[in-house]
Structures are given as structure tokens and as C-alpha cells.
Design an enzyme around this catalytic site. Structure first.
Site, PDB file in Angstrom:
ATOM      1  N   ARG A 296      27.666  42.905   8.447  1.00 35.39           N
ATOM      2  CA  ARG A 296      28.324  43.991   7.728  1.00 35.39           C
ATOM      3  C   ARG A 296      27.480  45.258   7.901  1.00 35.39           C
ATOM      4  O   ARG A 296      26.251  45.202   7.895  1.00 35.39           O
ATOM      5  CB  ARG A 296      28.449  43.681   6.234  1.00 35.39           C
ATOM      6  CG  ARG A 296      29.523  42.663   5.881  1.00 35.39           C
ATOM      7  CD  ARG A 296      30.939  43.171   6.161  1.00 35.39           C
ATOM      8  NE  ARG A 296      31.965  42.213   5.753  1.00 35.39           N
ATOM      9  CZ  ARG A 296      32.492  41.294   6.572  1.00 35.39           C
ATOM     10  NH1 ARG A 296      32.116  41.220   7.833  1.00 35.39           N
ATOM     11  NH2 ARG A 296      33.430  40.477   6.131  1.00 35.39           N
TER      12      ARG A 296
ATOM     13  N   GLU B 233      33.165  51.883   8.199  1.00 35.61           N
ATOM     14  CA  GLU B 233      34.168  51.611   9.233  1.00 35.61           C
ATOM     15  C   GLU B 233      35.585  51.756   8.661  1.00 35.61           C
ATOM     16  O   GLU B 233      35.802  51.446   7.498  1.00 35.61           O
ATOM     17  CB  GLU B 233      33.959  50.221   9.854  1.00 35.61           C
ATOM     18  CG  GLU B 233      34.113  49.046   8.918  1.00 35.61           C
ATOM     19  CD  GLU B 233      33.777  47.722   9.598  1.00 35.61           C
ATOM     20  OE1 GLU B 233      32.664  47.579  10.125  1.00 35.61           O
ATOM     21  OE2 GLU B 233      34.639  46.840   9.589  1.00 35.61           O
TER      22      GLU B 233
ATOM     23  N   HIS C 149      34.332  45.857  15.231  1.00 30.45           N
ATOM     24  CA  HIS C 149      34.406  44.692  14.333  1.00 30.45           C
ATOM     25  C   HIS C 149      35.292  43.587  14.931  1.00 30.45           C
ATOM     26  O   HIS C 149      36.317  43.216  14.354  1.00 30.45           O
ATOM     27  CB  HIS C 149      34.928  45.119  12.948  1.00 30.45           C
ATOM     28  CG  HIS C 149      34.523  44.170  11.860  1.00 30.45           C
ATOM     29  ND1 HIS C 149      34.235  44.560  10.579  1.00 30.45           N
ATOM     30  CD2 HIS C 149      34.364  42.821  11.870  1.00 30.45           C
ATOM     31  CE1 HIS C 149      33.916  43.507   9.841  1.00 30.45           C
ATOM     32  NE2 HIS C 149      33.992  42.427  10.599  1.00 30.45           N
TER      33      HIS C 149
HETATM   34  C1  GLV Z   1      34.661  39.153   9.614  1.00 31.71           C
HETATM   35  O1  GLV Z   1      33.889  40.053   9.568  1.00 31.71           O
HETATM   36  C2  GLV Z   1      34.632  38.076   8.692  1.00 31.71           C
HETATM   37  O2  GLV Z   1      33.934  38.171   7.673  1.00 31.71           O
HETATM   38  O3  GLV Z   1      35.325  37.087   8.933  1.00 31.71           O
END
Ligand code: GLV
Length: 350
Positions: free
Chosen positions: A241, A270, A288
Site C-alpha cells: 500500500r 492513487e 496497482h
Molecule cells: C490488492 O491490493 C489487494 O489488496 O488485493
């Protein structure tokens, strides 16, 4: 008279054929295109819903659930759930689930891909080539850092961290890790990973991968002070994150030659990415996508659908959602939590 069907809100377009399984049990509302919701729009949608299939885009906390009297369950499509205020949901007796396991290997693959792209300057050199700047082969252009024989640091040694460590064995890397709690010795041996404190991890890693959950405790765990402890030749990769890193401090370290390169799949604000990062050549930026293989994204949606059906007291696992994050919500909802389908099923439907 037949009870009216309960309602499920699917916050984003997912895979219709998979989400369609919800319609066997519930009335389903889903948008036709990707949405960016205001908190008020989320609160409005929750007010109408008994259950929700949410993604990490939807922040759901005290204010969003304030008027959500019928809401019983939120199935997050993702392993991370920092978009949910779990304490608030628990207090309100709303079950929350996530999608672990199904994305572990795909995400570990991507962690390695991003590490390689960063250390070996793959995207930087491709940009340079496409700009027409490759006029002559030269011996010392685009020199990167080796993976093989280097020391890989993994911060956060859950399932994904362990998957990355297993991959590192094939690259003949020495693996150090730091985690809130040390792994059992047999797991350490299987991953060939050595537990160290955070300072040693920072100081000794040639490549450092962040795979830990984001929480108030881990906010900006990589700040200016942590970056100053790293080798100036090191690579930093974040697939967890964005809030784990003080991005301004990172941009300054990268610009000032105090860190060699960074690979970032996640960002604090983001989808906005800091201009200071966008301006740098020695950072690889991806939107991401660590869990983003087709098969895995489908598996995540499928698991979230199973979780939601079960959390709302339907299907073969009625009352026992496989990936419940907040078992205490059962108590708060007045459910005993010690029975299978029947008792919970009735209670959850109330
Ligand atoms: C993606 O970032 C997730 O947490 O699955």
C-alpha cells in the site's frame, strides 16, 4: 406473502458471469462502468443494501454506514482491507470478508517482476530506446544491479512475502525478513529466510520489498530516517500500500542519489501519482496491478461472491463466510458464532 428479496450492491463492474451467481439469491445492483464515488454516494448505496461487494476504491467507515440499517455484510474484493473501518463495521455487527490465498502466487510473481524491472532498468531503457536515443551500443549504458547473489529484504512475511522468498531461492539470493512476529523455524527454513530487526533489514538489503499490511502503525514505515539507513545502491519495491512510504522523502532520496531505484505499484493518493515521482527516471511505476492476472482477478471475484453469499446466510457455507475478517461482528450482531448454517443463517437474515 413471500419475503422481499434482499439487495446486494456491487460497487464496480467485475466479471458478470461470476457476479451473476449473486442473482440466484438477491436483487443485484451493479454499475455498467468504473465509478468513482463520493462518500455521500457510498452512504446512499449502503442505505439500500443488505450486502456489498466492494473494491479497494470504496472507503467505508462510520459515516458511510451511519444510515445503513439493513447492511449485514461487506465482501471486499482484495486481500488488503484498509479501505474498510473494520472496528466500525464490527461494532455495527456488519460482517467483513477479504480474498486471501487466491492472489498469493500471482502477486509474488509480480513482486519479482517489478523488482527485476527496477534493478535492471527495463522500463527506463525501453523509454530511452523508444525516444530514439539508442544511436550506438555502448558498454556502460543502462547498468543495473544484480539479483543473483544479492541480499533480498522482505518487510512483511505473510503469504505473499513467503512466496517471494521461495522465488528468491531460484535466484540464489540471501533472504532476510522482518515481520511483526517471527515465523516458525520450519517455515523460515522452507523459505530459506533469516529473521532480522528492521534496522538490520534496512542496512543489509540490496533490494527491499514491502509486502506488509497498511495500518496506522505501518504508516510511513519507510520515511526519511528509514531511507537514510538503506544502502545508496539499494532498490526499494512496494507492492502493498502506498501509505507505507513517505513518497516525498523517497523522491528526494532517489533524486539525490541516496537510493538507486524504486519500483512502485501502489501510491498514497492513487490513482494520483506525485509529480516528484513522475519526474524521476529511476523509478518504475505501475497502476496497482500486482494481483492482475485474468485468472487471479476472476478467482478473487469468485471468492468474494462466495463470501458474500455465505455471510448473508445462503449457499453451502451459509453463516460461515470462508474469509471473515471480523469474527467479533457476529457477537455484535447478536449471533453466537458457534454454529454452522442454520442458527446464523436465520439471524443474519433478520
Ligand atoms: C490488492 O491490493 C489487494 O489488496 O488485493
Amino acid at each position: 406473502m413471500a419475503e422481499p428479496r434482499r439487495r446486494v450492491w456491487v460497487s464496480q463492474p467485475l466479471f458478470d458471469d461470476i457476479v451473476g451467481r449473486l442473482a440466484v439469491h438477491f436483487d443485484v445492483a451493479a454499475p455498467a462502468r468504473v465509478m468513482e464515488y463520493t462518500p455521500v454516494q457510498i452512504a446512499d448505496a449502503l442505505r439500500q443494501a443488505d450486502g456489498v461487494l466492494a473494491t479497494l476504491n470504496e472507503r467505508i467507515g462510520v459515516e458511510e454506514i451511519a444510515g445503513a440499517a439493513r447492511l449485514r455484510a461487506i465482501a471486499n474484493v482484495g486481500v488488503g482491507y484498509n479501505n474498510l473501518d473494520v472496528a466500525a463495521l464490527t461494532q455495527a455487527g456488519i460482517l467483513a470478508t477479504n480474498t486471501p490465498d487466491v492472489l498469493t502466487e500471482t502477486t509474488a510473481d509480480f513482486g519479482f517482476a517489478l523488482l527485476m524491472a527496477t534493478a535492471r532498468r527495463i522500463t527506463e531503457s525501453e523509454r530511452w530506446l523508444r525516444e530514439g536515443r539508442w544511436t550506438q551500443w555502448s558498454f556502460d549504458s543502462m547498468l543495473g544491479a544484480d539479483l543473483h547473489g544479492s541480499t533480498l529484504g522482505i518487510l512483511g512475511m505473510g503469504r505473499i512475502g513467503q512466496g517471494i522468498a521461495r522465488r528468491a531461492v531460484g535466484f540464489d539470493m540471501r533472504v532476510l525478513y522482518h515481520n511483526r512476529s517471527r515465523l516458525p523455524v520450519d517455515t523460515e527454513q522452507a523459505c530459506r529466510a533469516e529473521y532480522v530487526d528492521l534496522d538490520r533489514l534496512l542496512a543489509q538489503s540490496d533490494h527491499l520489498l514491502l509486502v506488509l499490511p497498511y495500518s496506522p502503525q505501518s504508516h510511513h514505515i519507510i520515511d526519511a530516517a528509514a531511507l537514510a539507513k538503506m544502502k545508496p545502491t539499494a532498490t526499494l519495491v512496494n507492492i502493498a500500500r502506498g501509505g507505507l512510504i513517505d513518497e516525498l522523502a523517497l523522491a528526494q532520496a532517489l533524486a539525490g542519489g541516496r537510493l538507486a531505484a524504486a519500483g512502485l505499484d501502489v501510491f498514497e493518493g492513487e490513482p494520483a501519482v506525485r509529480p516528484e515521482l513522475l519526474a524521476l527516471r529511476n523509478v518504475v511505476l505501475t497502476p496497482h496491478i500486482a494481483s492482475g492476472s485474468l485468472a487471479t482477478r476472476r478467482a478473487m471475484v469468485s471468492l468474494a461472491v462466495d463470501n458474500l453469499i455465505a455471510a448473508l446466510g445462503e449457499g453451502p457455507a451459509a453463516g460461515n463466510p470462508p474469509n471473515l475478517i471480523n469474527g467479533d461482528a457476529l457477537r455484535a450482531a447478536g449471533l453466537t458464532g458457534n454454529t454452522g448454517g442454520g442458527a446464523r443463517k436465520t439471524a443474519i437474515k433478520r
